[in-house]
Write a protein that holds these residues in place. Structure first.
Motif, PDB file in Angstrom:
ATOM      1  N   GLY A  89      49.411   9.856 -15.909  1.00  9.94           N
ATOM      2  CA  GLY A  89      48.221   9.837 -16.740  1.00  9.94           C
ATOM      3  C   GLY A  89      47.329   8.642 -16.539  1.00  9.94           C
ATOM      4  O   GLY A  89      46.349   8.468 -17.264  1.00  9.94           O
ATOM      5  N   LEU A  90      47.624   7.773 -15.561  1.00  9.16           N
ATOM      6  CA  LEU A  90      46.812   6.591 -15.294  1.00  9.16           C
ATOM      7  C   LEU A  90      46.343   6.572 -13.842  1.00  9.16           C
ATOM      8  O   LEU A  90      46.972   7.157 -12.959  1.00  9.16           O
ATOM      9  N   GLY A 137      50.198  10.634 -24.938  1.00 11.30           N
ATOM     10  CA  GLY A 137      49.423   9.462 -25.307  1.00 11.30           C
ATOM     11  C   GLY A 137      50.219   8.181 -25.229  1.00 11.30           C
ATOM     12  O   GLY A 137      49.686   7.099 -25.403  1.00 11.30           O
ATOM     13  N   LYS A 139      44.030  -1.286 -18.190  1.00  7.67           N
ATOM     14  CA  LYS A 139      45.275  -1.318 -18.966  1.00  7.67           C
ATOM     15  C   LYS A 139      46.119  -2.544 -18.634  1.00  7.67           C
ATOM     16  O   LYS A 139      46.681  -3.166 -19.515  1.00  7.67           O
ATOM     17  N   LEU A 153      51.993  10.897 -19.848  1.00  4.24           N
ATOM     18  CA  LEU A 153      51.186   9.994 -20.643  1.00  4.24           C
ATOM     19  C   LEU A 153      49.966  10.702 -21.192  1.00  4.24           C
ATOM     20  O   LEU A 153      49.575  10.509 -22.336  1.00  4.24           O
ATOM     21  N   LEU A 154      49.355  11.565 -20.397  1.00  4.15           N
ATOM     22  CA  LEU A 154      48.155  12.251 -20.847  1.00  4.15           C
ATOM     23  C   LEU A 154      48.470  13.193 -21.997  1.00  4.15           C
ATOM     24  O   LEU A 154      47.696  13.349 -22.932  1.00  4.15           O
ATOM     25  N   VAL A 162      40.173   8.384 -18.749  1.00  6.37           N
ATOM     26  CA  VAL A 162      39.202   8.957 -19.683  1.00  6.37           C
ATOM     27  C   VAL A 162      38.101   7.956 -20.016  1.00  6.37           C
ATOM     28  O   VAL A 162      36.915   8.272 -19.971  1.00  6.37           O
ATOM     29  N   SER A 163      38.495   6.718 -20.323  1.00  2.01           N
ATOM     30  CA  SER A 163      37.522   5.714 -20.759  1.00  2.01           C
ATOM     31  C   SER A 163      37.154   4.710 -19.681  1.00  2.01           C
ATOM     32  O   SER A 163      36.162   3.989 -19.810  1.00  2.01           O
ATOM     33  N   TRP A 172      44.281   1.827 -14.869  1.00  5.70           N
ATOM     34  CA  TRP A 172      43.065   2.177 -15.591  1.00  5.70           C
ATOM     35  C   TRP A 172      43.274   3.471 -16.375  1.00  5.70           C
ATOM     36  O   TRP A 172      43.948   4.395 -15.903  1.00  5.70           O
ATOM     37  N   ASP A 173      42.646   3.534 -17.545  1.00  6.32           N
ATOM     38  CA  ASP A 173      42.603   4.773 -18.313  1.00  6.32           C
ATOM     39  C   ASP A 173      41.564   5.690 -17.671  1.00  6.32           C
ATOM     40  O   ASP A 173      40.391   5.323 -17.578  1.00  6.32           O
ATOM     41  N   GLU A 202      53.805   1.980 -16.774  1.00  2.00           N
ATOM     42  CA  GLU A 202      53.271   1.849 -18.128  1.00  2.00           C
ATOM     43  C   GLU A 202      52.608   0.507 -18.367  1.00  2.00           C
ATOM     44  O   GLU A 202      51.507   0.431 -18.915  1.00  2.00           O
ATOM     45  N   ASN A 203      53.268  -0.594 -17.946  1.00  3.01           N
ATOM     46  CA  ASN A 203      52.757  -1.917 -18.308  1.00  3.01           C
ATOM     47  C   ASN A 203      52.695  -2.909 -17.153  1.00  3.01           C
ATOM     48  O   ASN A 203      52.320  -4.061 -17.353  1.00  3.01           O
TER      49      ASN A 203
END
Length: 411
Positions: free
Chosen positions: A135-136, A17, A157, A13-14, A152-153, A149-150, A193-194
């Motif tokens: 990536g999460l 994207g 999610k 994912l990282l 980076v930010s 959670w993301d 993912e979701n």
């Protein structure tokens, strides 16, 4: 040892994207693959809970880079690339009191300790944990609220409520799927993912054991009374093993290493780590141990009454070296890059050479307990989260006394 597919999929994912099923994701670029091979994904480092990061680049001696005070408690960190994450009890409490709870997720720049984003509130309940994959970041509260959670930010999610849970350990990410159990007899698989619920199945027992995953399936143990193997794709029970010869309250967590499934048990003053054949359920060996084993290349690290033994699996489990704690309590927290990281009952973090057992470095993380204090070798649940240390990109991250997180780099 780490599954190469886990490392590759962890970066999907990282790198792209967009989260996709692990089977459809091309291997990440070599730089990303290297980053994920030198990382600690959460409690006990890997989905198999073997505490083994063979390609870690951190090397003693270390020097302190920075420290941050987060209140009263810091969880086992997640360290990936240039970032480090943890769950903290942000309520400082009173002297001798854990405070709160007010459990929050923190994200930091690994080089400076500066916050990447404001701390994210998780719960007022006494328990929360964090892990990483695909990536999460994923957090789970005591009552079973799972969030993604993301990193980076810090953006949220998705959220899933397991309902009526009692979740002591973090979920486990493996090849795009998040596996967990609610502590009340239900195992669950969620899309990383979701958060979509892929399956939910009943278990044979209730218990607080973590969920451990490898290529064979999903392993869940119940206080060394029984354990189950579930199919990763469907949750179907593949094997069930009862452990009738074990008595007394069990000890978690389950760990996979040296080709076996390991569980701890206790009966009176008798403590053991028992290795089971993953296909037949037969007992392979029983070793005196008051802490969960850690693993290395052809090594099993066993601690009992403060004596850590390095056992050679290629030579009939012969002892290659020992380390002895002055307080008769020690736990191997991490095996990384040729070194063994021991949490000593004295309050020190002691780093030993993996081959010889020679002491390479040490650092006091907490004050030495009073001589009359009964020091427990391993507490898998302390201060409302799970303990541990982490390494990534040549750095070491260790929770210390009174809610402090310390970062170290090569001296």
């Amino acid at each position: 040892m780490r599954d190469a597919a886990v490392v590759a999929a962890a970066g999907a994912l990282l790198v792209t994207g967009v989260a996709r099923p692990a089977s459809s994701v091309a291997p990440p670029p070599s730089s990303a693959a290297a980053m994920y091979s030198d990382a600690t994904f959460g409690y006990r480092a890997t989905p198999g809970y073997d505490s083994f990061v063979p390609t870690a680049t951190a090397r003693p001696p270390f020097k302190k880079l920075w420290s941050r005070d987060f209140g009263s408690v810091v969880s086992a960190p997640v360290a990936v690339g240039g970032r480090v994450f943890a769950v903290v009890n942000a309520d400082p409490g009173e002297p001798g009191d854990a405070g709160g709870p007010r459990m929050e997720l923190v994200g930091l720049d690994a080089a400076t300790g500066k916050a990447l984003w404001p701390q994210r509130f998780l719960t007022f309940e006494p328990g929360a944990t964090v892990t990483f994959g695909g990536g999460l970041l994923y957090t789970q509260t005591l009552s079973g609220q799972v969030r993604a959670w993301d990193p980076v930010s810090g953006a949220l999610k998705w959220t899933v409520d397991l309902g009526n849970g009692y979740c002591q350990y973090p979920p486990t990410w493996y090849r795009g799927v998040l596996y967990t159990q609610n502590g009340r007899g239900r195992a669950v698989a969620l899309s990383g993912e979701n958060g979509r619920r892929l399956w939910e199945v009943p278990l044979v027992e209730n218990g607080w054991a973590p969920v451990v995953v490898d290529e064979m399936g999903v392993w869940i143990g119940f206080d060394n009374l029984a354990y189950q193997l579930l199919d990763r794709a469907t949750g179907k029970e593949l094997r069930r093993f009862d452990v009738p010869d074990m008595s007394g309250g069990g000890q978690n967590p389950v760990a996979l290493g040296a080709g076996a499934l390991w569980l701890r048990n206790e009966f009176g003053d008798d403590y053991n780590a028992v290795a089971y054949d993953r296909r037949t359920g037969d007992v392979l060996r029983r070793l005196p141990a008051d802490a969960t084993p850690a693993f290395g290349a052809n090594r099993v690290y066993i601690a009992n009454r403060g004596v850590v033994r390095a056992l050679d699996t290629t030579a009939g489990y012969a002892t290659r070296w020992t380390y002895t704690s002055p307080r008769q309590a020690a736990t191997v927290r991490l095996v990384a890059g040729g070194y063994v990281y021991v949490q000593d009952g004295t309050g020190e973090l002691v780093v030993l050479d993996e081959k010889t057992g020679a002491k390479a470095w040490s650092y006091r993380l907490s004050a030495e307990p009073h001589p009359m204090t009964n020091v427990v070798a391993e507490t898998d649940w302390q201060g409302w989260t799970v303990p541990g240390i982490a390494t990534a990109q040549g750095r070491l991250f260790a929770p210390a006394q009174n809610g402090t997180l310390i970062a170290f780099g090569h001296a």
